[in-house]
Write an enzyme that holds these catalytic residues in place. Structure first.
Site, PDB file in Angstrom:
ATOM      1  N   TRP A 148       0.801  -1.228   0.000  1.00  0.00           N
ATOM      2  CA  TRP A 148       0.000   0.000   0.000  1.00  0.00           C
ATOM      3  C   TRP A 148       0.833   1.276   0.000  1.00  0.00           C
ATOM      4  CZ3 TRP A 148       1.948   2.006   4.434  1.00  0.00           C
ATOM      5  CH2 TRP A 148       2.340   1.112   5.437  1.00  0.00           C
ATOM      6  N   PRO A 173      -3.582  -6.026  -5.793  1.00  0.00           N
ATOM      7  CA  PRO A 173      -3.073  -4.882  -5.029  1.00  0.00           C
ATOM      8  C   PRO A 173      -3.386  -5.043  -3.547  1.00  0.00           C
ATOM      9  CG  PRO A 173      -5.083  -4.275  -6.231  1.00  0.00           C
ATOM     10  CD  PRO A 173      -4.826  -5.736  -6.513  1.00  0.00           C
ATOM     11  N   SER A 174      -2.739  -4.228  -2.727  1.00  0.00           N
ATOM     12  CA  SER A 174      -3.017  -4.262  -1.287  1.00  0.00           C
ATOM     13  C   SER A 174      -4.489  -3.964  -1.052  1.00  0.00           C
ATOM     14  CB  SER A 174      -2.173  -3.212  -0.577  1.00  0.00           C
ATOM     15  OG  SER A 174      -2.702  -2.971   0.709  1.00  0.00           O
ATOM     16  N   GLU A 175      -5.051  -4.569  -0.013  1.00  0.00           N
ATOM     17  CA  GLU A 175      -6.454  -4.325   0.336  1.00  0.00           C
ATOM     18  C   GLU A 175      -6.676  -2.867   0.767  1.00  0.00           C
ATOM     19  OE1 GLU A 175      -4.489  -6.701   1.287  1.00  0.00           O
ATOM     20  OE2 GLU A 175      -4.354  -6.920   3.453  1.00  0.00           O
ATOM     21  N   THR A 229       5.325 -12.014   5.185  1.00  0.00           N
ATOM     22  CA  THR A 229       4.476 -12.446   4.068  1.00  0.00           C
ATOM     23  C   THR A 229       5.352 -12.990   2.942  1.00  0.00           C
ATOM     24  OG1 THR A 229       2.939 -10.701   4.685  1.00  0.00           O
ATOM     25  CG2 THR A 229       2.608 -11.704   2.532  1.00  0.00           C
ATOM     26  N   CYS A 281      10.366   1.143   1.872  1.00  0.00           N
ATOM     27  CA  CYS A 281      11.231   0.010   2.188  1.00  0.00           C
ATOM     28  C   CYS A 281      12.677   0.471   2.389  1.00  0.00           C
ATOM     29  CB  CYS A 281      11.136  -1.050   1.097  1.00  0.00           C
ATOM     30  SG  CYS A 281      11.350  -0.387  -0.552  1.00  0.00           S
ATOM     31  N   GLU A 382      11.485  -3.578  11.599  1.00  0.00           N
ATOM     32  CA  GLU A 382      11.052  -2.530  10.665  1.00  0.00           C
ATOM     33  C   GLU A 382       9.789  -1.870  11.210  1.00  0.00           C
ATOM     34  OE1 GLU A 382       9.454  -3.668   6.758  1.00  0.00           O
ATOM     35  OE2 GLU A 382      10.631  -2.029   5.904  1.00  0.00           O
ATOM     36  N   GLY A 455      15.098  -9.638   0.610  1.00  0.00           N
ATOM     37  CA  GLY A 455      14.493 -10.087  -0.648  1.00  0.00           C
ATOM     38  C   GLY A 455      15.325 -11.038  -1.461  1.00  0.00           C
TER      39      GLY A 455
HETATM   40  O1  TXE Z   1       2.244  -6.133   4.267  1.00  0.00           O
HETATM   41  P1  TXE Z   1       2.019  -7.527   3.600  1.00  0.00           P
HETATM   42  P2  TXE Z   1       1.385  -5.326   5.328  1.00  0.00           P
HETATM   43  C1  TXE Z   1       6.368  -4.182   5.768  1.00  0.00           C
HETATM   44  C2  TXE Z   1       6.207  -3.095   6.786  1.00  0.00           C
HETATM   45  C3  TXE Z   1       4.786  -3.240   7.200  1.00  0.00           C
HETATM   46  C4  TXE Z   1       4.664  -4.745   7.226  1.00  0.00           C
HETATM   47  C5  TXE Z   1       3.264  -5.284   7.116  1.00  0.00           C
HETATM   48  O2  TXE Z   1       7.041  -3.331   7.877  1.00  0.00           O
HETATM   49  O3  TXE Z   1       4.513  -2.671   8.435  1.00  0.00           O
HETATM   50  O4  TXE Z   1       5.403  -5.156   6.105  1.00  0.00           O
HETATM   51  O5  TXE Z   1       2.552  -4.600   6.088  1.00  0.00           O
HETATM   52  C6  TXE Z   1      -0.570  -9.424   0.252  1.00  0.00           C
HETATM   53  N1  TXE Z   1      -0.698 -14.561  -0.010  1.00  0.00           N
HETATM   54  N2  TXE Z   1       6.163  -3.709   4.413  1.00  0.00           N
HETATM   55  O6  TXE Z   1       0.644  -6.214   6.282  1.00  0.00           O
HETATM   56  O7  TXE Z   1       1.180  -8.431   4.438  1.00  0.00           O
HETATM   57  C7  TXE Z   1      -1.346  -8.253   0.809  1.00  0.00           C
HETATM   58  O8  TXE Z   1      -2.736  -8.402   0.541  1.00  0.00           O
HETATM   59  C8  TXE Z   1      -0.649 -13.647  -0.992  1.00  0.00           C
HETATM   60  C9  TXE Z   1       7.342  -3.477   3.622  1.00  0.00           C
HETATM   61  O9  TXE Z   1       0.568  -4.364   4.586  1.00  0.00           O
HETATM   62  O10 TXE Z   1       3.344  -7.984   3.192  1.00  0.00           O
HETATM   63  C10 TXE Z   1      -0.702  -7.099   0.062  1.00  0.00           C
HETATM   64  O11 TXE Z   1      -1.218  -7.035  -1.255  1.00  0.00           O
HETATM   65  N3  TXE Z   1      -0.616 -12.320  -0.771  1.00  0.00           N
HETATM   66  C11 TXE Z   1       7.052  -3.155   2.250  1.00  0.00           C
HETATM   67  C12 TXE Z   1       0.769  -7.534   0.022  1.00  0.00           C
HETATM   68  O12 TXE Z   1       0.762  -8.940   0.231  1.00  0.00           O
HETATM   69  C13 TXE Z   1      -0.631 -11.896   0.503  1.00  0.00           C
HETATM   70  C14 TXE Z   1       5.767  -2.627   1.838  1.00  0.00           C
HETATM   71  C15 TXE Z   1       1.668  -6.865   1.059  1.00  0.00           C
HETATM   72  O13 TXE Z   1       1.139  -7.141   2.323  1.00  0.00           O
HETATM   73  C16 TXE Z   1      -0.683 -12.809   1.578  1.00  0.00           C
HETATM   74  C17 TXE Z   1       4.685  -2.958   2.722  1.00  0.00           C
HETATM   75  C18 TXE Z   1      -0.717 -14.190   1.278  1.00  0.00           C
HETATM   76  N4  TXE Z   1      -0.764 -15.110   2.239  1.00  0.00           N
HETATM   77  C19 TXE Z   1       4.908  -3.463   3.953  1.00  0.00           C
HETATM   78  N5  TXE Z   1      -0.686 -12.087   2.727  1.00  0.00           N
HETATM   79  C20 TXE Z   1       8.133  -2.839   1.275  1.00  0.00           C
HETATM   80  N6  TXE Z   1       9.048  -3.767   1.022  1.00  0.00           N
HETATM   81  O14 TXE Z   1       8.136  -1.775   0.688  1.00  0.00           O
HETATM   82  C21 TXE Z   1      -0.640 -10.775   2.382  1.00  0.00           C
HETATM   83  N7  TXE Z   1      -0.620 -10.647   1.046  1.00  0.00           N
END
Ligand code: TXE
Length: 479
Positions: A148, A173-175, A229, A281, A382, A455
């Site tokens: 997001w 995309p993110s929810e 994730t 990130c 983080e 990553g």
């Molecule tokens: O991320 P998620 P969240 C980090 C940051 C943040 C933490 C959690 O620390 O506070 O992650 O954020 C999808 N199968 N970053 O909960 O869960 C989800 O729907 C398939 C770093 O928002 O990683 C969304 O579209 N998809 C970062 C996407 O994964 C799944 C950016 C990211 O969500 C899934 C964001 C599953 N089982 C957060 N579970 C960066 N690297 O920039 C979730 N998703």
């Protein structure tokens, strides 16, 4: 009204639960979006596979795909203002940052159009009576899962090279931020991309996302998000034996030596952690300052941070908007409380601003914490928010040891006029990107990704196209 999404070659409303996105600046509902059921996800995957296999797409020459990508870039440029607003009302980033990200999305499509036109393939020297050359072919259907914090740039960074490589793409995309992806799909459609090549499946990761990744039509996964994730997604990819690119979290060290130009360094540190409210990130969240300069740097940063204008994201003079959600602000507040309990000193911020409606908007003051060591939890995990921890160091060896003492390895910044020293440290730091006397400069032409738990694989640049292709060697007898 429930918004529809592009899947199975058309736009459908979806029979799954309604997804509501919320404007984090006001607390009001931005959009209500239909989501797909498991069978609608399966139908979308099958339709995408059919579209990817169509000879009209499979046999399209790279320069013809380039023309398509240019048309998408033209449309994105025309739609820049709309795209910027759609991101702003879902993740609360300032309008100026959203505008810059919309422009960068268009530039990404142009870059991959140019790559299509110019990329060459290898023809190794012959070792017998044959010629041997290499083809790079698409996987078929790429699942792109995005977060997001910057949907405009991240979705372009996945969709443009995946299409350039000849695949169909299904974006989940993110929810929290669905609208920019839906608009990107509309743009692709207007640019003439054949139906089924760009689908968007809105919904939560644990159901729509997981169902998508487990469908046999998916040939490759490109994910950006949190490390926890990412690890789950890597497990799915391992079980299915399909490639995956993971761009995950970070806890990036930002380093100031005592010979640095402190004005420039402090400006870089402020942008590096607070731009986008630290929801980046590559945020430089651990600041290491050589002991002799520590107090001067903290004083400068505290003075500068008070001048940052926190406000509604659409106001012209706003530097920082709200965090992306109330839940995320609570998480950030939890970390600041933890820092206090661990004996940290809150040198700036550490609370919600008084001048904004914080009941409705997820606002928080940019925060600077001193007095903790690199062992503290706020220095190890983080936070993904506007929280900077300042840690002193004594010498280069001490610095490198502390900076690398993290599970992450995404980015690093070094401030010093001593080029040889900066070079040595840049080589020693375990990170995918290192900036010297600058921070957060990002180019679509440079590979980007993480070491360690930040990553797997590299997006962007020429490698960013090859990520979405598999290699085939062809031998032709000459005798
Ligand atoms: O991320 P998620 P969240 C980090 C940051 C943040 C933490 C959690 O620390 O506070 O992650 O954020 C999808 N199968 N970053 O909960 O869960 C989800 O729907 C398939 C770093 O928002 O990683 C969304 O579209 N998809 C970062 C996407 O994964 C799944 C950016 C990211 O969500 C899934 C964001 C599953 N089982 C957060 N579970 C960066 N690297 O920039 C979730 N998703």
């Amino acid at each position: 009204m429930r918004l529809s999404f592009p899947a199975s070659g058309g736009w459908i409303t979806g029979s799954g639960p309604t997804l509501k996105t919320v404007n984090p600046a006001t607390g009001t509902i931005t959009a209500e979006i239909g989501t797909p059921t498991a069978s609608e996800v399966a139908a979308a995957c099958e339709a995408a596979l059919q579209a990817a296999r169509q000879p009209a797409w499979r046999r399209l020459k790279p320069h013809q795909r380039a023309a398509m990508l240019h048309r998408i870039a033209d449309e994105l440029t025309r739609e820049g203002e709309t795209l910027a607003h759609l991101q702003m009302v879902e993740n609360g980033k300032s309008l100026k940052e959203c505008r810059a990200q919309a422009a960068s999305a268009a530039a990404t499509f142009r870059y991959y159009a140019a790559v299509c036109e110019t990329l060459e393939a290898a023809m190794p020297p012959s070792r017998g009576e044959y010629v041997n050359f290499t083809l790079h072919q698409p996987y078929g259907v790429v699942a792109a899962i995005t977060p997001w914090n910057s949907p405009l740039t991240m979705e372009a960074q996945k969709v443009a090279p995946a299409l350039a490589a000849g695949n169909a793409v299904i974006l989940k995309p993110s929810e929290l931020t669905t609208l920019p992806g839906l608009e990107l799909a509309r743009v692709c459609e207007r640019a003439g991309l054949p139906p089924g090549l760009m689908s968007v499946l809105p919904g939560h990761g644990r159901d729509v996302g997981a169902t998508l990744l487990n469908h046999p039509a998916i040939g490759m996964i490109s994910f950006t998000g949190g490390t926890a994730t990412g690890r789950m997604i890597a497990e799915t990819a391992a079980r299915r034996l399909i490639p995956t690119a993971l761009e995950l979290g970070g806890k990036s060290p930002h380093i100031i030596f005592d010979d640095a130009d402190l004005d420039a360094a402090c400006a870089g540190v402020l942008d590096g952690i607070f731009e986008g409210m630290g929801q980046s990130c590559v945020a430089g969240s651990r600041l290491f300052v050589q002991r002799g300069a520590h107090d001067a740097v903290v004083a400068r940063l505290c003075e500068a941070v008070r001048k940052l204008r926190i406000g509604t994201p659409d106001a012209v003079d706003t530097d920082l908007g709200p965090l992306a959600s109330m839940a995320h602000r609570e998480r950030v507040e939890g970390y600041v409380a933890l820092a206090r309990n661990d004996g940290g000193r809150i040198a700036a911020g550490g609370k919600r601003p008084d001048h904004l409606d914080c009941e409705r908007g997820a606002y928080y003051l940019p925060t600077i914490i001193t007095g903790l060591s690199n062992e503290a939890r706020v220095c190890r995990e983080e936070i993904f928010g506007p929280v900077l921890c300042v840690i002193p160091f004594d010498n280069e060896a001490d610095l490198v040891r502390q900076a690398n003492d993290t599970v992450y390895g995404l980015a690093c910044g070094i401030w010093s006029p001593d080029f040889k020293r900066a070079w040595r440290v840049a080589e020693a730091i375990e990170a995918g990107t290192v900036w010297i006397n600058t921070y957060k400069q990002l180019s679509i032409a440079a590979p980007f990704g993480g070491f360690k738990e930040s990553g797997l694989g590299r997006e962007k640049g020429l490698t960013g196209l090859r990520l979405y292709q598999q290699t085939k060697s062809i031998y032709i007898a000459t005798a």
